[in-house]
Design an enzyme around this catalytic site. Sequence first.
Site, mmCIF file in Angstrom:
data_model
loop_
_atom_site.group_PDB
_atom_site.id
_atom_site.type_symbol
_atom_site.label_atom_id
_atom_site.label_comp_id
_atom_site.label_asym_id
_atom_site.label_seq_id
_atom_site.Cartn_x
_atom_site.Cartn_y
_atom_site.Cartn_z
ATOM 1 C CG ASP A 1 40.645 34.543 48.523
ATOM 2 O OD1 ASP A 1 40.952 33.953 47.479
ATOM 3 O OD2 ASP A 1 39.485 34.585 48.976
ATOM 4 N N GLY B 1 41.185 35.353 44.421
ATOM 5 C CA GLY B 1 41.645 36.298 45.449
ATOM 6 C C GLY B 1 40.551 37.165 46.045
#
Length: 332
Positions: free
Chosen positions: A130, A173
Amino acid sequence: MKKLKRIGVLTSGGDSQGMNACLKTIVSTAERKGYEVVAFLGGYQGLLDNKAKIITSKEAELYFNIGGSFIKAGRSKDFLDAEKRKKAKTVFNKQKLDALIVLGGDGSIRGACDLEKLGLNVLVIPCSIDNDAYCTERAIGFDTAVNNAVNTIDNVQQTMRTNDRILLVEVMGRECGDIALYSGICSESDIIMIPEKKQKEEKIVREILKQLKAGNKSPTVVIAEHQLNVEKFAQKIETETGNECRSIVVGYIQRGGAPTMQDRLLAIRMGVAAVENVIDGNFGYVISLTQDHITLKSLSEAINAGKQFREELWDTFLELKRFKTVKPHKKV
Ligand code: F6P
């Protein structure tokens, strides 16, 4: 015979490509310097349960260029409990460790901070697809995850364009829009939705209608996860535009595969730096990348680091969009 010094390692949170390359580097550097390495299997839970084994460079080298973590990763509920967490100190002492190196992202850094408060010698190497460890310019795994997302978007765009379909792509993410932003720009996608720049669904629909009117028959929208339901949004777009729309969720494909050159290099540089700092007795830090140099950030500095959103990249994307000329096919 002189007793070897000992370094503990664990991989925590969601795994990321390059963790294995980093483990291999830690073990081979440590062995050269007269340390042996004890791995706790399955992240912080493995530490609490003393699920440990000695790992050697001979074993670690088998996994160097493979995604995932050969010592298993994971998130531990027990570790969030301050009472249960105290067990970590008992295990650390029982294993006679000089230091513990934690490989992980945002949550793992907070965990390492808690261990430091218990008096443990700890260092963190930021690993996160992420890229949400904000104390470093880049975390290990991010580059590979973005490349995987770009490859997937490229492939799907080819068939969407052939069939004049609108494409929605959801990427991972968590709270961070970096995978969406970087993969959206590099796949020349038309619209990017990220949590850092919130946009209403209606605005996106208007934008798609504008693109269609300008002659782009298959606009691509890259969407960072947790903002909306892509399948339902695709249906809404079909209703509002009258055009076919398909959605895909890139998912765990992003988290697998061989690490890229960038991730291998970062894993090697950070792994060496971590062991050198153990030898020098520097603890309580995250190994970071700052202007492409390996630096140290204190754990408290790391958990208080604000979100490092690349505003200039967002501007680049807007600029690209402004100058992207869509040329409708000429009638013959
Ligand atoms: O933090 C890494 C990550 O892959 C996120 O992008 C994603 O939201 C999450 O982990 C998925 O977690 P899990 O592996 O528990 O499904």
